[in-house]
Every structure is written in C-alpha cells, then in structure tokens.
Write a protein that holds these residues in place. Structure first.
Motif, PDB file in Angstrom:
ATOM      1  N   ASN B  59      11.349  83.059 147.083  1.00 26.41           N
ATOM      2  CA  ASN B  59      10.178  83.442 146.296  1.00 26.41           C
ATOM      3  C   ASN B  59       9.033  82.459 146.605  1.00 26.41           C
ATOM      4  N   ASP B  60       7.831  82.937 146.448  1.00 23.40           N
ATOM      5  CA  ASP B  60       6.679  82.075 146.783  1.00 23.40           C
ATOM      6  C   ASP B  60       6.309  81.220 145.574  1.00 23.40           C
ATOM      7  N   TRP B  61       7.190  80.278 145.245  1.00 23.97           N
ATOM      8  CA  TRP B  61       6.996  79.473 144.040  1.00 23.97           C
ATOM      9  C   TRP B  61       5.694  78.660 144.079  1.00 23.97           C
ATOM     10  N   ASP B  62       5.209  78.394 145.312  1.00 24.60           N
ATOM     11  CA  ASP B  62       3.971  77.609 145.427  1.00 24.60           C
ATOM     12  C   ASP B  62       2.768  78.364 144.850  1.00 24.60           C
ATOM     13  N   LEU B  63       2.956  79.688 144.617  1.00 28.13           N
ATOM     14  CA  LEU B  63       1.840  80.472 144.053  1.00 28.13           C
ATOM     15  C   LEU B  63       1.878  80.487 142.516  1.00 28.13           C
ATOM     16  N   TYR B  64       2.869  79.811 141.969  1.00 23.73           N
ATOM     17  CA  TYR B  64       3.032  79.796 140.511  1.00 23.73           C
ATOM     18  C   TYR B  64       1.740  79.356 139.824  1.00 23.73           C
ATOM     19  N   ASN B  65       1.102  78.328 140.365  1.00 24.19           N
ATOM     20  CA  ASN B  65      -0.125  77.802 139.747  1.00 24.19           C
ATOM     21  C   ASN B  65      -1.264  78.820 139.748  1.00 24.19           C
ATOM     22  N   LYS B  66      -1.274  79.664 140.795  1.00 22.74           N
ATOM     23  CA  LYS B  66      -2.356  80.648 140.887  1.00 22.74           C
ATOM     24  C   LYS B  66      -2.149  81.817 139.914  1.00 22.74           C
ATOM     25  N   PHE B  73       8.023  86.450 135.786  1.00 20.38           N
ATOM     26  CA  PHE B  73       8.437  87.795 135.372  1.00 20.38           C
ATOM     27  C   PHE B  73       8.069  88.850 136.420  1.00 20.38           C
ATOM     28  N   ARG B  74       6.998  88.577 137.171  1.00 18.65           N
ATOM     29  CA  ARG B  74       6.574  89.560 138.172  1.00 18.65           C
ATOM     30  C   ARG B  74       7.444  89.516 139.417  1.00 18.65           C
ATOM     31  N   THR B  75       8.124  88.410 139.638  1.00 23.18           N
ATOM     32  CA  THR B  75       8.871  88.299 140.900  1.00 23.18           C
ATOM     33  C   THR B  75      10.383  88.166 140.734  1.00 23.18           C
ATOM     34  N   LEU B  76      10.855  88.196 139.490  1.00 21.63           N
ATOM     35  CA  LEU B  76      12.320  88.107 139.311  1.00 21.63           C
ATOM     36  C   LEU B  76      12.991  89.335 139.948  1.00 21.63           C
ATOM     37  N   PRO B  77      14.160  89.150 140.586  1.00 20.33           N
ATOM     38  CA  PRO B  77      14.835  90.295 141.232  1.00 20.33           C
ATOM     39  C   PRO B  77      15.609  91.130 140.205  1.00 20.33           C
ATOM     40  N   TYR B  78      14.860  91.868 139.375  1.00 13.39           N
ATOM     41  CA  TYR B  78      15.479  92.615 138.267  1.00 13.39           C
ATOM     42  C   TYR B  78      16.574  93.562 138.739  1.00 13.39           C
ATOM     43  N   PHE B  79      16.279  94.278 139.839  1.00 13.44           N
ATOM     44  CA  PHE B  79      17.240  95.274 140.319  1.00 13.44           C
ATOM     45  C   PHE B  79      18.591  94.615 140.608  1.00 13.44           C
ATOM     46  N   TRP B  80      18.536  93.454 141.270  1.00 17.67           N
ATOM     47  CA  TRP B  80      19.801  92.787 141.630  1.00 17.67           C
ATOM     48  C   TRP B  80      20.454  92.152 140.412  1.00 17.67           C
ATOM     49  N   LEU B  81      19.653  91.688 139.476  1.00 17.49           N
ATOM     50  CA  LEU B  81      20.238  91.118 138.250  1.00 17.49           C
ATOM     51  C   LEU B  81      20.968  92.198 137.455  1.00 17.49           C
ATOM     52  N   ILE B  82      20.346  93.379 137.381  1.00 18.63           N
ATOM     53  CA  ILE B  82      20.985  94.503 136.671  1.00 18.63           C
ATOM     54  C   ILE B  82      22.241  94.939 137.435  1.00 18.63           C
ATOM     55  N   SER B  83      22.120  94.976 138.766  1.00 17.57           N
ATOM     56  CA  SER B  83      23.293  95.368 139.583  1.00 17.57           C
ATOM     57  C   SER B  83      24.448  94.401 139.358  1.00 17.57           C
ATOM     58  N   ILE B 143      13.337 103.599 150.033  1.00 11.52           N
ATOM     59  CA  ILE B 143      13.428 103.587 148.562  1.00 11.52           C
ATOM     60  C   ILE B 143      13.507 102.152 148.028  1.00 11.52           C
ATOM     61  N   TYR B 144      14.008 101.253 148.869  1.00  6.72           N
ATOM     62  CA  TYR B 144      14.152  99.853 148.445  1.00  6.72           C
ATOM     63  C   TYR B 144      12.803  99.265 148.057  1.00  6.72           C
ATOM     64  N   ARG B 145      11.752  99.689 148.768  1.00 10.60           N
ATOM     65  CA  ARG B 145      10.415  99.141 148.461  1.00 10.60           C
ATOM     66  C   ARG B 145       9.957  99.574 147.071  1.00 10.60           C
ATOM     67  N   HIS B 146      10.353 100.775 146.687  1.00  7.00           N
ATOM     68  CA  HIS B 146       9.999 101.238 145.331  1.00  7.00           C
ATOM     69  C   HIS B 146      10.779 100.448 144.282  1.00  7.00           C
ATOM     70  N   ILE B 147      12.046 100.139 144.636  1.00 10.77           N
ATOM     71  CA  ILE B 147      12.888  99.386 143.700  1.00 10.77           C
ATOM     72  C   ILE B 147      12.325  97.976 143.515  1.00 10.77           C
ATOM     73  N   MET B 148      11.870  97.377 144.612  1.00 14.15           N
ATOM     74  CA  MET B 148      11.356  96.009 144.560  1.00 14.15           C
ATOM     75  C   MET B 148       9.832  95.985 144.413  1.00 14.15           C
ATOM     76  N   LEU B 149       9.343  96.959 143.673  1.00 14.56           N
ATOM     77  CA  LEU B 149       7.892  97.156 143.560  1.00 14.56           C
ATOM     78  C   LEU B 149       7.161  95.910 143.057  1.00 14.56           C
ATOM     79  N   ASN B 150       7.815  95.147 142.166  1.00 12.02           N
ATOM     80  CA  ASN B 150       7.117  93.988 141.594  1.00 12.02           C
ATOM     81  C   ASN B 150       6.731  92.968 142.650  1.00 12.02           C
ATOM     82  N   ARG B 151       7.604  92.828 143.671  1.00 10.36           N
ATOM     83  CA  ARG B 151       7.280  91.871 144.724  1.00 10.36           C
ATOM     84  C   ARG B 151       6.076  92.369 145.549  1.00 10.36           C
TER      85      ARG B 151
END
Lengths: 192, 233
Positions: B59-66, B73-83, B143-151
């Motif tokens: 994850n691009d943690w260096d962008l956290y400040n921006k 919350f916008r970049t957490l891997p929700y799909f994989w966490l639910i899986s 379809i994966y891109r739709h699943i990982m839409l937040n990223r």
C-alpha cells in the motif's frame, strides 16, 4: 439364529464385523443394547413403553443400515446412543410432545447420590419432584444430565453422542447441576 | 403386558425387507470429502492471507499524510478480509463435520486455523505467491478491478495529481497512458522520479503523481501499480 452365549465373549467391534458378514449376528449386538437404549429413550421422551419400543426398532434398523459407517475410533456404545438420541428427538418432534424424564427407582438413587439428597428421595412424591425439576430444565441441560448421571457416560462419550465439544459438555453438566438443584429446591421449598 | 423382543423384531424386519448396510465406500468418500473441503478452505485461507499481506505491504502508506485518516479505510483490502473470514468459518464448519471433529471447541478450532493460516499465508507471501496471484487477477480477470475499486479510486483523481493506468506508447520522455475510464493521457517525464523497480514499457501498469491538465500530466513521480518491485512475468 445365533446363539447369544457364543456372542458373550465378543467385543462390540467384533460383533459389528460379524454382523456385516451375517445379519444374524446383529441380533447379539442389538440384544446387548436393547434394555439400556429402551431406558434411555424412555428417559428422554414422554413415550409409553410401546412407543419407545417402536422408536428402538427404528434405531436398530438404522444402526444396521449404517453399520459400515461405524469407525472404531468411536466407542460403539456412543455411536448407537447417538442414533438412538437422534431417532428419539425426531420422534418427539413428530409427536409434538415436550420431552420429559421418566425416572425409575434405580435412576432416583443415582440422582440422590450425585446431588447429596439420598435421604430425601425415598418416596414417590420426591421422584415426581425430580421428574418435574428435570422437565423444567432446558433440553440442552436435561440431555447431558440424563447421559451423565443416569446412563453414566463420561464426558467424551456424551460429546460423541450429542456431537458437541467435550469442553461444552463439561460446562453444560456443571451449569445443568446448578440449575437442577435450584429447580428442585424451588419445588420442595427447602435447601438440599 | 409382556415386553416385546425388539432385537428379534428388528432382525426379522431386516431380513423380510432385504435391508443391506450402505456400502463402506460411501462413508469413506464422505469422510475424505470433508477433509478435502477442510484442506481447500485452509489453502484458500492461507492464499487469501498472503494477498492481504501483499496489499498491506504494497500500500502507498507514504500518501497517508496527503489523504489523511480516510486513506486507511479507502485502501484496506476489504474483499480479501471478507474472503478470509468466509474461508475461516467454512474451514471450522467442515472440520466439525469430520468424524471426530465435534470433540474440539469452536475457539480451539478457530485458533489453530487462524495461526496455521497466518504461518502458511506469510510463507506464501514471502515466496511471492500473493503478488503473483494479484498480478494474475489484475491481468486476467477484469472483474477483479471492480472488486478492488477502492484502490483504483485513490488513483483516479488527476485533478489532485493522482493517476493510474496502462502504458500504451513510449515516446522518448513522453508516454501515453490509458486510465481505468478509457481516457488517454500524455505523461511528461522530464523531471520524473521513478520509484521502485518500475519499468517504462508498453503494457506496464503504473501510478503517477504529478500535475495534470486536460489530457497532459507533468509527472513528478511514477511507481509500479503493484508493489515497489517489478513482478516476474
């Protein structure tokens, strides 16, 4: 017909193997459990002896039908008790009766020993009270108390019969004993 | 009333009705099937855990400040966490269905399952399985891109200077990039900082930080889409 005496020195597991080769040997196996299971079915249902016998007959048929599914990793007695338990519960649901306990004199003595109330349970009124107290308990407590104190099964056997974790059985028995005492004391109006 | 001989009656019925025991094979298959389902749930669980690690470490943690706190919350891997949660529950359920599986408590089974998943998932991550799967899904499963839409969403703000897409043409210090909406951007790389092992070649998916106007971006930084190291192809 197989001679019962020839089966006496055989283990349950040996009789299972023999029954698979010749159904006559199944008679020895079912005879060995007939009385115990009939009592057990009677204890957990409101059925008359005739009805309990009908349930037991179904238990034996199912046991024979599924005999190849028995694995000696489990005690045969636990396995057949599980079938009996499931069949009895299913019959209770079909008849839509609230399951209750049918206690006999021997059962009462065992309960008395466990709950330190031997002196108090020598008449039919007390027997009725224990019966009612047990009937008031939730099914999950009632079934473990019956198996533990009336059928004298250990925790692992009860876990195998009811298909619940061993730790859960321990908790259910401990809680069930406490609840039973409370119910019984409420009914007789004194502390035991 | 005389008691009936139930054992005798049962045996007579068995003989009269010709009842035969179910084949041993049926029970064997059933038993093996549940262990196979336990194993499948476990392997998928471990792979999922490696994908979670991959997503978190890359994850691009260096962008956290921006972006502030919402970045998490916008970049957490929700799909994989639910899986992972789904396959953990399935693993526990199937284990309980094995012959003696009922003897173990819920917490014990879940604990062992999660620890094993963590250990094997970490190993899968270390040998690069997580990123390999992610890269394959990115390339082969639209379809994966739709699943990982937040990223994608984080990197779909050209007005704020955050853009992502696939390189479709390299022209010296300029490249053409097509974004997830199908827009083509010309990226000027005169003073660009190439972060990580990004390679500027056609077909490469990249992330761009810079200043964009209409269809042109002056790139300050370019980084690979997945991770900071280039994946083996």
């Amino acid at each position: 017909m197989v001679n019962m005496e020839s089966c006496d020195n055989k283990t349950d597991e040996e009789l299972v193997e023999l029954s698979l080769k010749d159904s006559d040997h199944f008679f020895c196996l079912s005879k060995r459990y007939e009385e115990k299971l009939l009592k057990y079915i009677g204890r957990i249902s409101k059925f008359s002896r005739e009805d309990a016998e009908d349930v037991l007959q179904e238990v034996f048929i199912k046991t024979y039908y599924n005999l190849n599914g028995f694995d000696p990793e489990l005690k045969f007695s636990s396995w057949i008790y599980r079938i009996a338990h499931n069949e009895a519960v299913s019959a209770i649901r079909k008849k839509a009766v609230r399951p209750t306990i049918h206690l006999e004199i021997g059962d009462l003595e065992r309960f008395g020993d466990v709950f330190d109330m031997a002196g108090d349970i020598d008449n039919s009124l007390d027997r009725k009270m224990i019966d009612i107290a047990l009937s008031h308990l939730d099914e999950k407590y009632r079934e473990v108390l019956v198996l533990r104190f009336l059928d004298e099964k250990d925790y692992v056997e009860i876990a195998d019969i009811l298909k619940k974790p061993t730790s859960t059985i321990g908790n259910l028995i401990s809680r069930g004993k406490k609840l039973f005492k409370e119910e019984y004391e409420k009914l007789i109006g004194v502390s035991v | 009333m005389e008691n009936r001989n139930i054992s005798q009656l049962a045996l007579e019925r068995i003989k009269e009705e010709g009842i035969k025991p179910i084949s041993r094979n049926i029970f064997s298959i059933k038993r093996v099937l549940f262990w196979v389902l336990v194993a499948i749930s476990f392997i998928i669980g471990a792979l999922t855990f490696s994908l979670i690690l991959s997503a978190l470490f890359n994850n691009d943690w260096d962008l956290y400040n921006k972006f502030g706190f919402s970045f998490i919350f916008r970049t957490l891997p929700y799909f994989w966490l639910i899986s992972l949660a789904v396959f953990t529950i399935l693993g526990e359920y199937y284990y309980r269905k094995t012959y003696l599986g009922h003897r173990r408590g819920f917490i014990l089974i879940m604990g062992v399952y999660l620890i094993s998943t963590t250990v094997f998932g970490s190993l899968f991550y270390l040998i690069g399985t997580g990123r390999f799967i992610e890269q394959s899904l990115e390339n082969e499963a639209p379809i994966y891109r739709h699943i990982m839409l937040n990223r994608y969403e984080v990197w779909s703000h050209p007005e704020a200077g955050f853009l992502s897409g696939k390189i479709i043409r390299v022209m010296g210090e300029e490249i053409e990039v097509i974004d997830s909406n199908g827009f083509i951007w010309i990226i000027n790389m005169q003073d660009v900082y190439l972060r990580g092992r990004v390679e500027i070649e056609t077909g490469e998916r990249i992330k761009i930080i810079g200043r964009c106007l209409e269809t042109i971006c002056i790139a300050d930084e370019i980084r690979p889409w997945i991770g900071m190291r280039k994946m083996m192809r």
